[in-house]
Design a protein around this motif. Sequence first.
Motif, mmCIF file in Angstrom:
data_model
loop_
_atom_site.group_PDB
_atom_site.id
_atom_site.type_symbol
_atom_site.label_atom_id
_atom_site.label_comp_id
_atom_site.label_asym_id
_atom_site.label_seq_id
_atom_site.Cartn_x
_atom_site.Cartn_y
_atom_site.Cartn_z
ATOM 1 N N VAL A 12 10.661 15.904 -2.622
ATOM 2 C CA VAL A 12 10.660 15.063 -1.417
ATOM 3 C C VAL A 12 9.895 13.766 -1.692
ATOM 4 N N ARG A 13 8.719 13.873 -2.300
ATOM 5 C CA ARG A 13 7.937 12.662 -2.596
ATOM 6 C C ARG A 13 8.662 11.782 -3.607
ATOM 7 N N ARG A 14 9.281 12.410 -4.614
ATOM 8 C CA ARG A 14 10.018 11.622 -5.609
ATOM 9 C C ARG A 14 11.145 10.846 -4.936
ATOM 10 N N ARG A 15 11.851 11.486 -4.010
ATOM 11 C CA ARG A 15 12.962 10.811 -3.318
ATOM 12 C C ARG A 15 12.445 9.685 -2.429
ATOM 13 N N ILE A 16 11.322 9.880 -1.773
ATOM 14 C CA ILE A 16 10.738 8.802 -0.959
ATOM 15 C C ILE A 16 10.437 7.601 -1.859
ATOM 16 N N ILE A 17 9.860 7.855 -3.026
ATOM 17 C CA ILE A 17 9.549 6.771 -3.965
ATOM 18 C C ILE A 17 10.826 6.083 -4.427
ATOM 19 N N GLU A 18 11.885 6.864 -4.690
ATOM 20 C CA GLU A 18 13.169 6.270 -5.096
ATOM 21 C C GLU A 18 13.736 5.370 -4.005
ATOM 22 N N VAL A 19 13.665 5.840 -2.764
ATOM 23 C CA VAL A 19 14.176 5.034 -1.646
ATOM 24 C C VAL A 19 13.369 3.746 -1.522
ATOM 25 N N LEU A 20 12.051 3.843 -1.669
ATOM 26 C CA LEU A 20 11.196 2.657 -1.534
ATOM 27 C C LEU A 20 11.265 1.746 -2.754
ATOM 28 N N ALA A 21 11.777 2.244 -3.877
ATOM 29 C CA ALA A 21 11.869 1.417 -5.082
ATOM 30 C C ALA A 21 12.830 0.240 -4.890
ATOM 31 N N VAL A 22 13.779 0.378 -3.984
ATOM 32 C CA VAL A 22 14.723 -0.719 -3.740
ATOM 33 C C VAL A 22 14.207 -1.707 -2.701
ATOM 34 N N GLY A 23 13.101 -1.382 -2.041
ATOM 35 C CA GLY A 23 12.522 -2.291 -1.058
ATOM 36 C C GLY A 23 11.799 -1.538 0.038
ATOM 37 N N GLU A 24 11.127 -2.290 0.898
ATOM 38 C CA GLU A 24 10.356 -1.667 1.980
ATOM 39 C C GLU A 24 11.296 -1.104 3.037
ATOM 40 N N HIS A 25 10.848 -0.017 3.663
ATOM 41 C CA HIS A 25 11.625 0.629 4.720
ATOM 42 C C HIS A 25 10.686 1.093 5.820
#
Length: 138
Positions: A12-25
């Motif tokens: 779950v944390r890895r996926r959150i980091i992946e989502v945020l890697a493309v920009g702020e949300h």
Amino acid sequence: MMHPFEIVAEPVRRRIIEVLAVGEHSVGVLNDVIAMEFSISRSAVSHHLRILRDEGVVDVAPDQGLPQSRLYVVRVEYLERLDAAVGELFGLWEQRYGTGVRRAPQFPAHPTPAVRQPHAHRAGRRGQRGRRPGWFGE
């Protein structure tokens, strides 16, 4: 402080980091995406976001468009820590047996954890059940 690998070891944390890697949300977008992908509650997502904040992985700021909302962004410092940890692994990899250097690995100067001694078998003979004295050179 958690090791960078411990942080990304949790899916779950890895996926959150992946989502945020493309920009702020916003927290709302993160909740929707992560809750849907992992079938977890919004409070579970908030728990992981809190861990990421506490460990210095993400920064949080008020959303200028919606003051009651918060925007999350990955901190460059965390990515640098993660990169350094991967670099340490490559350093060890380059010292492995069978390389052109052909020497024993150089281990990091970190203290090694105490080695656990094997506990006695419940019968008291550590797996010796059924063996007769004298077998296998005993």
